[in-house]
Design a protein around this motif. Structure first.
Motif, PDB file in Angstrom:
ATOM      1  N   SER A 112      13.565 -11.032  -3.053  1.00  0.00           N
ATOM      2  CA  SER A 112      14.058 -10.075  -2.061  1.00  0.00           C
ATOM      3  C   SER A 112      13.876  -8.651  -2.543  1.00  0.00           C
ATOM      4  CB  SER A 112      15.528 -10.341  -1.736  1.00  0.00           C
ATOM      5  OG  SER A 112      16.327 -10.115  -2.885  1.00  0.00           O
ATOM      6  N   PHE A 113      14.039  -8.433  -3.848  1.00  0.00           N
ATOM      7  CA  PHE A 113      13.883  -7.083  -4.392  1.00  0.00           C
ATOM      8  C   PHE A 113      12.421  -6.660  -4.393  1.00  0.00           C
ATOM      9  CE2 PHE A 113      12.941  -4.470  -8.181  1.00  0.00           C
ATOM     10  CZ  PHE A 113      13.641  -3.333  -7.835  1.00  0.00           C
ATOM     11  N   VAL A 114      11.580  -7.508  -4.904  1.00  0.00           N
ATOM     12  CA  VAL A 114      10.202  -7.118  -5.155  1.00  0.00           C
ATOM     13  C   VAL A 114       9.314  -7.286  -3.934  1.00  0.00           C
ATOM     14  CG1 VAL A 114       8.179  -7.633  -6.538  1.00  0.00           C
ATOM     15  CG2 VAL A 114      10.404  -7.549  -7.598  1.00  0.00           C
ATOM     16  N   SER A 115       9.222  -8.501  -3.430  1.00  0.00           N
ATOM     17  CA  SER A 115       8.203  -8.766  -2.419  1.00  0.00           C
ATOM     18  C   SER A 115       8.550  -8.204  -1.056  1.00  0.00           C
ATOM     19  CB  SER A 115       7.940 -10.259  -2.320  1.00  0.00           C
ATOM     20  OG  SER A 115       9.103 -10.925  -1.917  1.00  0.00           O
ATOM     21  N   TYR A 116       9.771  -8.339  -0.651  1.00  0.00           N
ATOM     22  CA  TYR A 116      10.109  -7.960   0.715  1.00  0.00           C
ATOM     23  C   TYR A 116      10.246  -6.461   0.894  1.00  0.00           C
ATOM     24  CZ  TYR A 116      11.159 -12.913   0.995  1.00  0.00           C
ATOM     25  OH  TYR A 116      11.073 -14.272   0.933  1.00  0.00           O
ATOM     26  N   THR A 117      10.647  -5.775  -0.118  1.00  0.00           N
ATOM     27  CA  THR A 117      10.918  -4.358   0.100  1.00  0.00           C
ATOM     28  C   THR A 117      10.068  -3.444  -0.778  1.00  0.00           C
ATOM     29  OG1 THR A 117      12.811  -4.614  -1.372  1.00  0.00           O
ATOM     30  CG2 THR A 117      13.259  -4.663   0.970  1.00  0.00           C
ATOM     31  N   SER A 118      10.167  -3.589  -2.060  1.00  0.00           N
ATOM     32  CA  SER A 118       9.502  -2.639  -2.951  1.00  0.00           C
ATOM     33  C   SER A 118       7.980  -2.690  -2.835  1.00  0.00           C
ATOM     34  CB  SER A 118       9.928  -2.898  -4.398  1.00  0.00           C
ATOM     35  OG  SER A 118       9.284  -2.012  -5.254  1.00  0.00           O
ATOM     36  N   THR A 119       7.393  -3.844  -3.033  1.00  0.00           N
ATOM     37  CA  THR A 119       5.934  -3.951  -3.030  1.00  0.00           C
ATOM     38  C   THR A 119       5.365  -3.782  -1.629  1.00  0.00           C
ATOM     39  OG1 THR A 119       6.060  -5.360  -4.969  1.00  0.00           O
ATOM     40  CG2 THR A 119       4.011  -5.401  -3.750  1.00  0.00           C
ATOM     41  N   VAL A 120       6.004  -4.360  -0.632  1.00  0.00           N
ATOM     42  CA  VAL A 120       5.535  -4.184   0.750  1.00  0.00           C
ATOM     43  C   VAL A 120       5.635  -2.719   1.149  1.00  0.00           C
ATOM     44  CG1 VAL A 120       6.020  -4.749   3.159  1.00  0.00           C
ATOM     45  CG2 VAL A 120       6.007  -6.552   1.451  1.00  0.00           C
ATOM     46  N   GLY A 121       6.684  -2.049   0.714  1.00  0.00           N
ATOM     47  CA  GLY A 121       6.835  -0.619   0.995  1.00  0.00           C
ATOM     48  C   GLY A 121       5.726   0.209   0.395  1.00  0.00           C
ATOM     49  N   THR A 122       5.360  -0.098  -0.838  1.00  0.00           N
ATOM     50  CA  THR A 122       4.277   0.670  -1.458  1.00  0.00           C
ATOM     51  C   THR A 122       2.932   0.374  -0.809  1.00  0.00           C
ATOM     52  OG1 THR A 122       4.049  -0.970  -3.216  1.00  0.00           O
ATOM     53  CG2 THR A 122       5.428   0.929  -3.680  1.00  0.00           C
ATOM     54  N   ILE A 123       2.723  -0.853  -0.367  1.00  0.00           N
ATOM     55  CA  ILE A 123       1.472  -1.187   0.322  1.00  0.00           C
ATOM     56  C   ILE A 123       1.392  -0.446   1.665  1.00  0.00           C
ATOM     57  CG2 ILE A 123       0.210  -3.055   1.467  1.00  0.00           C
ATOM     58  CD1 ILE A 123       1.214  -4.892  -0.831  1.00  0.00           C
ATOM     59  N   ILE A 124       2.502  -0.391   2.389  1.00  0.00           N
ATOM     60  CA  ILE A 124       2.520   0.338   3.668  1.00  0.00           C
ATOM     61  C   ILE A 124       2.276   1.823   3.435  1.00  0.00           C
ATOM     62  CG2 ILE A 124       4.001   1.053   5.592  1.00  0.00           C
ATOM     63  CD1 ILE A 124       5.248  -1.749   5.486  1.00  0.00           C
ATOM     64  N   SER A 125       2.885   2.385   2.392  1.00  0.00           N
ATOM     65  CA  SER A 125       2.668   3.800   2.073  1.00  0.00           C
ATOM     66  C   SER A 125       1.211   4.073   1.753  1.00  0.00           C
ATOM     67  CB  SER A 125       3.521   4.218   0.878  1.00  0.00           C
ATOM     68  OG  SER A 125       4.877   4.106   1.170  1.00  0.00           O
ATOM     69  N   LEU A 126       0.616   3.199   0.985  1.00  0.00           N
ATOM     70  CA  LEU A 126      -0.786   3.358   0.606  1.00  0.00           C
ATOM     71  C   LEU A 126      -1.695   3.273   1.829  1.00  0.00           C
ATOM     72  CD1 LEU A 126      -2.851   3.567  -1.722  1.00  0.00           C
ATOM     73  CD2 LEU A 126      -2.835   1.085  -1.796  1.00  0.00           C
ATOM     74  N   SER A 127      -1.385   2.367   2.741  1.00  0.00           N
ATOM     75  CA  SER A 127      -2.234   2.219   3.928  1.00  0.00           C
ATOM     76  C   SER A 127      -2.099   3.402   4.885  1.00  0.00           C
ATOM     77  CB  SER A 127      -1.924   0.910   4.646  1.00  0.00           C
ATOM     78  OG  SER A 127      -0.616   0.926   5.154  1.00  0.00           O
ATOM     79  N   GLY A 128      -1.051   4.182   4.763  1.00  0.00           N
ATOM     80  CA  GLY A 128      -0.889   5.352   5.626  1.00  0.00           C
ATOM     81  C   GLY A 128      -1.999   6.368   5.465  1.00  0.00           C
ATOM     82  N   SER A 129      -2.517   6.497   4.250  1.00  0.00           N
ATOM     83  CA  SER A 129      -3.587   7.468   4.026  1.00  0.00           C
ATOM     84  C   SER A 129      -4.886   7.049   4.706  1.00  0.00           C
ATOM     85  CB  SER A 129      -3.795   7.693   2.531  1.00  0.00           C
ATOM     86  OG  SER A 129      -4.133   6.481   1.912  1.00  0.00           O
ATOM     87  N   CYS A 130      -5.008   5.782   5.053  1.00  0.00           N
ATOM     88  CA  CYS A 130      -6.211   5.323   5.769  1.00  0.00           C
ATOM     89  C   CYS A 130      -6.297   5.938   7.163  1.00  0.00           C
ATOM     90  CB  CYS A 130      -6.232   3.803   5.866  1.00  0.00           C
ATOM     91  SG  CYS A 130      -6.487   3.001   4.281  1.00  0.00           S
ATOM     92  N   PHE A 131      -5.163   6.357   7.723  1.00  0.00           N
ATOM     93  CA  PHE A 131      -5.191   7.007   9.033  1.00  0.00           C
ATOM     94  C   PHE A 131      -5.948   8.330   8.959  1.00  0.00           C
ATOM     95  CE2 PHE A 131      -1.714   4.219  10.263  1.00  0.00           C
ATOM     96  CZ  PHE A 131      -1.973   4.016  11.604  1.00  0.00           C
ATOM     97  N   LEU A 132      -5.811   9.025   7.840  1.00  0.00           N
ATOM     98  CA  LEU A 132      -6.434  10.335   7.734  1.00  0.00           C
ATOM     99  C   LEU A 132      -7.921  10.260   7.442  1.00  0.00           C
ATOM    100  CD1 LEU A 132      -3.732  12.319   5.769  1.00  0.00           C
ATOM    101  CD2 LEU A 132      -4.186  12.332   8.210  1.00  0.00           C
ATOM    102  N   SER A 133      -8.307   9.420   6.502  1.00  0.00           N
ATOM    103  CA  SER A 133      -9.702   9.440   6.082  1.00  0.00           C
ATOM    104  C   SER A 133     -10.478   8.177   6.434  1.00  0.00           C
ATOM    105  CB  SER A 133      -9.778   9.676   4.577  1.00  0.00           C
ATOM    106  OG  SER A 133      -9.126   8.644   3.883  1.00  0.00           O
ATOM    107  N   GLY A 134      -9.790   7.143   6.856  1.00  0.00           N
ATOM    108  CA  GLY A 134     -10.452   5.887   7.140  1.00  0.00           C
ATOM    109  C   GLY A 134     -10.437   4.991   5.913  1.00  0.00           C
ATOM    110  N   PRO A 135     -10.460   3.666   6.118  1.00  0.00           N
ATOM    111  CA  PRO A 135     -10.351   2.741   4.988  1.00  0.00           C
ATOM    112  C   PRO A 135     -11.487   2.856   3.973  1.00  0.00           C
ATOM    113  CG  PRO A 135     -10.161   1.575   7.085  1.00  0.00           C
ATOM    114  CD  PRO A 135     -10.492   2.988   7.393  1.00  0.00           C
ATOM    115  N   LYS A 136     -12.716   2.975   4.435  1.00  0.00           N
ATOM    116  CA  LYS A 136     -13.857   3.041   3.520  1.00  0.00           C
ATOM    117  C   LYS A 136     -13.795   4.302   2.666  1.00  0.00           C
ATOM    118  CE  LYS A 136     -18.854   3.182   3.342  1.00  0.00           C
ATOM    119  NZ  LYS A 136     -20.082   3.339   4.101  1.00  0.00           N
ATOM    120  N   SER A 137     -13.542   5.420   3.310  1.00  0.00           N
ATOM    121  CA  SER A 137     -13.450   6.684   2.583  1.00  0.00           C
ATOM    122  C   SER A 137     -12.271   6.673   1.618  1.00  0.00           C
ATOM    123  CB  SER A 137     -13.312   7.833   3.582  1.00  0.00           C
ATOM    124  OG  SER A 137     -13.123   9.046   2.920  1.00  0.00           O
TER     125      SER A 137
END
Length: 188
Positions: free
Chosen positions: A82-107
């Protein structure tokens, strides 16, 4: 003010993103075709929508990551998932994917694996994977401590990664850390 800024920065996605470095070789035409192919699959977004998507993902990701510390007690009682997978790691993955909106996944991937960021990226992604693996293993002695260390490595790696975008920030951070360490040595 915000609307004027985003209107000036708006990119016409129907015609593709202009290359950052103009080149006359066939590579740029191939990149343009790839952009057009990708844009036919994805809906076109204005600069305002891209910025909103990025900010929303980052805010949600950071809220989940910080919210994971409310489940710290669960981690200490032997329930690390519950600590790691559901919140902490998923949160960091969502944060990281946010930058794909600006430059695109490949870039974004190209920027992440640039020579100046490669080690921080590998350390960050590796610690993400290891965190999930350790969290889903059968409970063992020291699992909570190991997970805390891996989450700490994630935050340090992403901090170092972010500093690579600010000119001379890494050098300044190294000097500050050096001064701090020398003051600790002087105390002994």
């Amino acid at each position: 003010m915000f609307l004027r800024l985003t209107d000036r920065l708006e990119v016409d996605m129907e015609h593709g993103i202009p290359p950052m470095i103009p080149s006359s070789n066939s590579n740029s035409q191939q990149e343009q075709e790839e952009n057009n192919e990708l844009l036919s699959i994805l809906p076109s977004l204005t600069w305002q929508e891209r910025l909103g998507g990025c900010l929303a993902c980052m805010a949600l990701g950071y809220i989940l990551s910080l919210g994971s510390f409310f489940r710290f007690r669960d981690l200490l009682h032997g329930n690390p998932t519950s600590f790691v997978s559901y919140t902490s790691t998923v949160g960091t993955i969502i944060s990281l994917s946010g930058s794909c909106f600006l430059s695109g996944p490949k870039s974004q991937l190209e920027k992440m694996f640039h020579d100046s960021r490669k080690m921080a990226t590998i350390l960050y992604l590796g610690s993400l994977v290891l965190t999930l693996v350790v969290a889903f293993l059968k409970e063992f002695r020291g699992q909570a401590l190991l997970l805390l260390m891996l989450v700490g490595v994630q935050y340090v790696a992403v901090f170092w990664y972010c500093l690579s975008y600010i000119p001379f920030a890494r050098q300044m951070a190294q000097r500050l850390l050096g001064r701090f360490m020398s003051q600790l040595e002087d105390m002994d």
